[in-house]
Design a protein around this motif. Structure first.
Motif, PDB file in Angstrom:
ATOM      1  N   LYS A  25      27.115  36.197  35.969  1.00 35.87           N
ATOM      2  CA  LYS A  25      27.922  37.253  36.582  1.00 35.87           C
ATOM      3  C   LYS A  25      28.884  36.683  37.634  1.00 35.87           C
ATOM      4  O   LYS A  25      30.072  37.020  37.659  1.00 35.87           O
TER       5      LYS A  25
ATOM      6  N   HIS B 209      32.937  36.483  37.584  1.00 33.91           N
ATOM      7  CA  HIS B 209      33.726  37.019  38.686  1.00 33.91           C
ATOM      8  C   HIS B 209      34.776  36.009  39.149  1.00 33.91           C
ATOM      9  O   HIS B 209      35.940  36.350  39.361  1.00 33.91           O
TER      10      HIS B 209
ATOM     11  N   ILE C 194      37.620  35.541  36.555  1.00 27.29           N
ATOM     12  CA  ILE C 194      38.573  36.656  36.524  1.00 27.29           C
ATOM     13  C   ILE C 194      39.470  36.645  37.755  1.00 27.29           C
ATOM     14  O   ILE C 194      40.690  36.774  37.653  1.00 27.29           O
ATOM     15  N   GLN C 195      38.858  36.472  38.915  1.00 26.63           N
ATOM     16  CA  GLN C 195      39.653  36.509  40.149  1.00 26.63           C
ATOM     17  C   GLN C 195      40.692  35.382  40.177  1.00 26.63           C
ATOM     18  O   GLN C 195      41.797  35.563  40.675  1.00 26.63           O
TER      19      GLN C 195
END
Lengths: 367, 367
Positions: free
Chosen positions: A72, A76, A79-80
């Motif tokens: 996860k 994250h 993507i960021q």
């Protein structure tokens, strides 16, 4: 866990046969090891992805699709980091009932796009894929040429997921594909359910593939889907079928004019094509270019993307709030009792609902 | 507060001019007084309601509709006590676009039903009533005869409410009307929105009022609503309009046959009526009786009511979970920031959603 067969390259690795002194905290070592290993790999992965490396894109999407909780944080970070490099593309939704020739169309359309210098990514939203055994994109061999094309990337949908889950992963995959340099994103779905609304909410242009039939052109396609279309392409418009296709074009054009004008100020158009014979494909792209030039000029393109982001924010919140509730073990058990009670008129649905909500509130406080 | 002008009948009332001794806890006195007063009134109210007293029914519905938190417990008691006495009725949903003659039809249909010994309650689901200024049932004078009929009870919808709120209150009002002895419940709504689905989910039979027009019989009515109908009544089928009405009957009949057979095994029927001239009203009731006899025999009637209760349990939970979240003050403020961030591509919608959900989780724990 470190692989015992690999040479020791890590500064914190134990030397075989010699135990660590007791005053070194073993947990700390593992935490530092894990941290270094993970952050190194992910940073490298993202770096390569941003340079256009397709295997890295593929691996990054796998991390995003993973249900493993340890992925996860990695997801994250991916993507960021990709987000500032995304958004420079056109996103095209493609739908149509099974048998309409979606794979053949995407193959022909994708090959044309790469021939004019585009980099094409093909994704799918298909929450039904567990039932239909991956009816869309599952069998990549149906796109023989495109799959071998170095300027194309094809990714079947994550299977066995709820629509919400598939949608989230597809939307995040779009960001990754764009950050990897793909400028034309095709998102396929089947014309039979709620997934159209999801795809419509993540694309700039929504294209409906249809067939010419004997007066039943509108059959099989839900009314709401026709309303969403920015263009209807009548596929298999070749040979004996051409006359029917021309009639269908007139009928559908008439139907499309009954809908109120879209916010984009675009009047949806009907085109004929034969993906199998590679006819009419260029016209489709020219139509799309007209649409993009109109909507980029009148501000709709940008405004729509902003609205879509806000929509997905709400959608994600709503889905998560509900699934947190229903997936709670205690609630799950009590819900059965509550259902029995309301079905037998021992409790009103509202009384039973309030009791469950109060129970849930207590569980959340003590968790 | 006790009314100072009333004679002292309560055992715990203070005698004027003499203070209570200090060792008596004033709070306890108030608690006991309040408890006795409330329970006495509510018990009496329920008792009278169950005996068929209409003013008590009216007052009980007002308590249920109240947003005052102190009424919540009373509402709960009323519903739980009425529940075993409810459920002995038929519930009929009536919809149609504005202008179709709903009020006139309900007046004529209601008068007919009372004439054959039925006790008729008319309720409404109209979440738009704040905008439309109570377009349905708001003006009771449009049902001049029915409103004076002692075997009829007409209640306009609670205004200024969300669809969820109105639906809940209407469903609870049904229970109260049935416990009060009303055996035929008519629930009206306007044929233009989601409220149809709500009414369909709380009734045994769904009746669509339509007009004959020039080939556009299906216009203005959403496709989904036609699909829900157990019967379509073409109203204003009189005079010069009769020919058109007969044609519309054929068209709509054909359209209804295109839908798959309902779970109830009932084939929806089209009837002509003229509520204004009181024609065809008896036929409507005879059709309904056929439906009830079929569905009570094949078990659908009972099964459908059980499913509806389970549906409303879920609906109430879902609506409450979401409104708890969005109505939280901190969340409300942070949501604006999150929306800005996702619209400007500073955060992915999923990252922003997760941050808000984590914040909410913390708020709930500390509340």
């Amino acid at each position: 866990m470190p692989n015992e067969n690999l040479p020791n390259k890590k500064s914190l690795h134990e030397i075989d046969g010699i135990s660590q002194p007791d005053h070194v905290n073993q947990d700390s070592i593992r935490t530092i090891q894990n941290f270094r290993r993970k952050s190194l790999n992910i940073d490298l992965l993202i770096e390569k992805l941003l340079q256009g490396d397709i295997p890295s894109l593929s691996k990054a999407i796998t991390i995003i699709e993973s249900t493993n909780p340890t992925h996860k944080e990695q997801a994250h970070k991916i993507i960021q980091t990709c987000l500032p490099h995304a958004n420079k593309s056109v996103r095209i939704g493609i739908t149509g009932v099974p048998g309409v020739g979606k794979s053949t169309f995407i193959e022909a359309f994708g090959m044309y796009l790469t021939s004019i210098g585009k980099k094409v990514a093909v994704l799918a939203v298909d929450p039904s894929s567990t039932i239909s055994k991956g009816s869309i994109l599952g069998d990549k061999t149906r796109m023989e040429d495109l799959v071998k094309n170095t300027n194309a990337f094809i990714r079947p949908s994550a299977s066995g997921e709820s629509l919400g889950g598939v949608s989230r992963k597809t939307r995040e995959s779009i960001i990754l594909c764009e950050a990897c340099g793909f400028d034309t994103i095709l998102i396929e779905t089947v014309g039979v359910g709620q997934s159209e609304t999801a795809v419509h909410s993540m694309t700039d242009f929504f294209l409906l593939l249809n067939l010419a039939g004997a007066g039943d052109e509108l059959q099989g396609i839900k009314r709401g889907i026709m309303e969403m279309a920015d263009s209807v392409i009548i596929n298999k418009a070749d040979g004996d079928n051409l006359k029917h296709a021309n009639n269908a074009k007139l009928d559908i054009n008439r139907a499309l004019h009954l809908f109120p004008l879209k916010d984009s100020k675009w009047q949806p158009k009907v085109l004929l094509a034969s993906a199998f014979y590679n006819q009419g494909i260029e016209d489709v792209w020219q139509l799309l270019e007209k649409y993009f030039s109109l909507t980029k000029e009148n501000g709709y393109f940008e405004a729509n993307r902003k609205n879509q982001n806000a929509y997905w924010l709400r959608e994600t919140i709503n889905e998560q709030l509900l699934s947190n509730f229903y997936q709670n073990q205690t609630i799950y058990e009590q819900l059965q009792n509550a259902e029995n009670a309301v079905q037998n008129n021992e409790k009103s649905p509202f009384t039973a609902a309030n009791e469950l909500l109060e129970l849930y509130s207590k569980i959340k406080k003590s968790s």
